[in-house]
Design a protein around this motif. Sequence first.
Motif, PDB file in Angstrom:
ATOM      1  N   GLN A  37      35.049   7.501  -6.646  1.00 34.44           N
ATOM      2  CA  GLN A  37      35.309   8.364  -5.507  1.00 34.44           C
ATOM      3  C   GLN A  37      35.662   9.788  -5.940  1.00 34.44           C
ATOM      4  O   GLN A  37      35.230  10.755  -5.319  1.00 34.44           O
ATOM      5  N   GLN A  38      36.407   9.909  -7.037  1.00 32.20           N
ATOM      6  CA  GLN A  38      36.775  11.238  -7.547  1.00 32.20           C
ATOM      7  C   GLN A  38      35.575  11.991  -8.122  1.00 32.20           C
ATOM      8  O   GLN A  38      35.574  13.221  -8.144  1.00 32.20           O
ATOM      9  N   ASN A  39      34.555  11.266  -8.567  1.00 34.40           N
ATOM     10  CA  ASN A  39      33.364  11.897  -9.135  1.00 34.40           C
ATOM     11  C   ASN A  39      32.243  12.104  -8.117  1.00 34.40           C
ATOM     12  O   ASN A  39      31.217  12.692  -8.437  1.00 34.40           O
ATOM     13  N   PHE A  40      32.449  11.628  -6.895  1.00 31.79           N
ATOM     14  CA  PHE A  40      31.399  11.657  -5.884  1.00 31.79           C
ATOM     15  C   PHE A  40      30.853  13.065  -5.623  1.00 31.79           C
ATOM     16  O   PHE A  40      29.642  13.285  -5.659  1.00 31.79           O
ATOM     17  N   ALA A  41      31.708  14.035  -5.372  1.00 33.66           N
ATOM     18  CA  ALA A  41      31.251  15.393  -5.034  1.00 33.66           C
ATOM     19  C   ALA A  41      30.466  16.014  -6.190  1.00 33.66           C
ATOM     20  O   ALA A  41      29.422  16.636  -5.965  1.00 33.66           O
ATOM     21  N   THR A  42      30.953  15.831  -7.406  1.00 27.75           N
ATOM     22  CA  THR A  42      30.260  16.387  -8.577  1.00 27.75           C
ATOM     23  C   THR A  42      28.891  15.745  -8.753  1.00 27.75           C
ATOM     24  O   THR A  42      27.893  16.433  -8.986  1.00 27.75           O
ATOM     25  N   VAL A  43      28.846  14.429  -8.636  1.00 29.73           N
ATOM     26  CA  VAL A  43      27.569  13.723  -8.787  1.00 29.73           C
ATOM     27  C   VAL A  43      26.598  14.132  -7.686  1.00 29.73           C
ATOM     28  O   VAL A  43      25.409  14.343  -7.943  1.00 29.73           O
ATOM     29  N   LYS A  44      27.091  14.291  -6.471  1.00 30.83           N
ATOM     30  CA  LYS A  44      26.217  14.699  -5.362  1.00 30.83           C
ATOM     31  C   LYS A  44      25.587  16.063  -5.648  1.00 30.83           C
ATOM     32  O   LYS A  44      24.392  16.271  -5.413  1.00 30.83           O
ATOM     33  N   GLU A  45      26.365  16.982  -6.201  1.00 35.55           N
ATOM     34  CA  GLU A  45      25.816  18.294  -6.590  1.00 35.55           C
ATOM     35  C   GLU A  45      24.735  18.133  -7.651  1.00 35.55           C
ATOM     36  O   GLU A  45      23.704  18.800  -7.601  1.00 35.55           O
ATOM     37  N   GLN A  46      24.980  17.272  -8.620  1.00 29.94           N
ATOM     38  CA  GLN A  46      24.011  17.048  -9.693  1.00 29.94           C
ATOM     39  C   GLN A  46      22.739  16.395  -9.167  1.00 29.94           C
ATOM     40  O   GLN A  46      21.638  16.728  -9.594  1.00 29.94           O
ATOM     41  N   LEU A  47      22.891  15.466  -8.239  1.00 30.36           N
ATOM     42  CA  LEU A  47      21.724  14.785  -7.672  1.00 30.36           C
ATOM     43  C   LEU A  47      20.791  15.754  -6.959  1.00 30.36           C
ATOM     44  O   LEU A  47      19.576  15.551  -6.940  1.00 30.36           O
ATOM     45  N   ALA A  48      21.335  16.804  -6.367  1.00 31.48           N
ATOM     46  CA  ALA A  48      20.523  17.766  -5.608  1.00 31.48           C
ATOM     47  C   ALA A  48      19.422  18.390  -6.448  1.00 31.48           C
ATOM     48  O   ALA A  48      18.347  18.712  -5.933  1.00 31.48           O
ATOM     49  N   THR A  49      19.666  18.543  -7.759  1.00 33.17           N
ATOM     50  CA  THR A  49      18.669  19.187  -8.622  1.00 33.17           C
ATOM     51  C   THR A  49      18.227  18.288  -9.777  1.00 33.17           C
ATOM     52  O   THR A  49      17.588  18.748 -10.715  1.00 33.17           O
ATOM     53  N   ALA A  50      18.558  17.012  -9.700  1.00 34.07           N
ATOM     54  CA  ALA A  50      18.194  16.073 -10.758  1.00 34.07           C
ATOM     55  C   ALA A  50      16.743  15.631 -10.627  1.00 34.07           C
ATOM     56  O   ALA A  50      16.153  15.691  -9.541  1.00 34.07           O
ATOM     57  N   GLU A  51      16.183  15.168 -11.743  1.00 35.94           N
ATOM     58  CA  GLU A  51      14.862  14.547 -11.710  1.00 35.94           C
ATOM     59  C   GLU A  51      15.051  13.121 -11.201  1.00 35.94           C
ATOM     60  O   GLU A  51      15.785  12.335 -11.805  1.00 35.94           O
ATOM     61  N   LEU A  52      14.432  12.820 -10.072  1.00 38.96           N
ATOM     62  CA  LEU A  52      14.617  11.521  -9.427  1.00 38.96           C
ATOM     63  C   LEU A  52      13.289  10.853  -9.127  1.00 38.96           C
ATOM     64  O   LEU A  52      12.308  11.509  -8.777  1.00 38.96           O
ATOM     65  N   PHE A  53      13.309   9.536  -9.234  1.00 39.50           N
ATOM     66  CA  PHE A  53      12.246   8.692  -8.701  1.00 39.50           C
ATOM     67  C   PHE A  53      12.889   7.990  -7.518  1.00 39.50           C
ATOM     68  O   PHE A  53      13.919   7.318  -7.675  1.00 39.50           O
ATOM     69  N   ILE A  54      12.323   8.175  -6.327  1.00 39.26           N
ATOM     70  CA  ILE A  54      12.923   7.648  -5.101  1.00 39.26           C
ATOM     71  C   ILE A  54      11.982   6.619  -4.487  1.00 39.26           C
ATOM     72  O   ILE A  54      10.787   6.870  -4.328  1.00 39.26           O
ATOM     73  N   SER A  55      12.547   5.474  -4.132  1.00 39.84           N
ATOM     74  CA  SER A  55      11.787   4.404  -3.493  1.00 39.84           C
ATOM     75  C   SER A  55      12.032   4.434  -1.993  1.00 39.84           C
ATOM     76  O   SER A  55      13.177   4.497  -1.545  1.00 39.84           O
ATOM     77  N   ASN A  56      10.936   4.393  -1.234  1.00 35.81           N
ATOM     78  CA  ASN A  56      11.006   4.330   0.226  1.00 35.81           C
ATOM     79  C   ASN A  56      10.228   3.108   0.695  1.00 35.81           C
ATOM     80  O   ASN A  56       9.189   2.768   0.118  1.00 35.81           O
ATOM     81  N   ASP A  57      10.713   2.470   1.776  1.00 36.30           N
ATOM     82  CA  ASP A  57       9.976   1.345   2.344  1.00 36.30           C
ATOM     83  C   ASP A  57       8.908   1.855   3.314  1.00 36.30           C
ATOM     84  O   ASP A  57       8.713   3.072   3.459  1.00 36.30           O
ATOM     85  N   ALA A  58       8.230   0.936   3.974  1.00 34.13           N
ATOM     86  CA  ALA A  58       7.139   1.292   4.891  1.00 34.13           C
ATOM     87  C   ALA A  58       7.607   2.155   6.057  1.00 34.13           C
ATOM     88  O   ALA A  58       6.822   2.890   6.647  1.00 34.13           O
ATOM     89  N   ASN A  59       8.905   2.089   6.378  1.00 30.46           N
ATOM     90  CA  ASN A  59       9.464   2.893   7.467  1.00 30.46           C
ATOM     91  C   ASN A  59      10.065   4.202   6.962  1.00 30.46           C
ATOM     92  O   ASN A  59      10.796   4.867   7.681  1.00 30.46           O
ATOM     93  N   ASP A  60       9.782   4.544   5.712  1.00 29.17           N
ATOM     94  CA  ASP A  60      10.268   5.754   5.051  1.00 29.17           C
ATOM     95  C   ASP A  60      11.782   5.759   4.844  1.00 29.17           C
ATOM     96  O   ASP A  60      12.393   6.804   4.686  1.00 29.17           O
ATOM     97  N   GLN A  61      12.384   4.579   4.860  1.00 24.10           N
ATOM     98  CA  GLN A  61      13.813   4.455   4.576  1.00 24.10           C
ATOM     99  C   GLN A  61      13.993   4.416   3.058  1.00 24.10           C
ATOM    100  O   GLN A  61      13.267   3.708   2.353  1.00 24.10           O
TER     101      GLN A  61
END
Length: 148
Positions: A37-61
């Motif tokens: 919980q204490q690292n949440f805000a920092t990680v969220k900032e990092q995720l914004a510009t991180a290299e990500l592979f994102i999985s979405n289902d058929a409903n784009d969730q």
Amino acid sequence: MITHTDHITGPTLDTIAQIWLSSNLEAHSFIDPNYWQQNFATVKEQLATAELFISNDANDQITGFLGLSGDYIAGVFVAAKFRGEGIGHQLLTAAKASQTKLTLSVYAKNKKAVNFYSREGFGLTNQEIDEPTGELALQMTWTRSEAK
């Protein structure tokens, strides 16, 4: 469907960050929840510009994601209601297609994850105590084997 991106914002970022938090809380009951919980805000900032592979289902969730920094997998996270559907495997397959070598660190007490990465072809290369948590972390590596 797996998408590869290095910039997310808005609801996508919010969803990814929540998956990160809830997955860590569920998978690491041996670590004080305040750590995540204490690292949440920092990680969220990092995720914004991180290299990500994102999985979405058929409903784009959004069903899960994999974070990558160079050849280092910062984590594979699948939303609880989608676990056991092969999403982690799909995310790793996408990451493996983009790299010839991948490394990661996983807590030794997270047996499900250790077994998962072993099944995915990762081998143990080192182990050390993770300073912030005091937990034993295993370093694992996967290398693409070229057909001869």
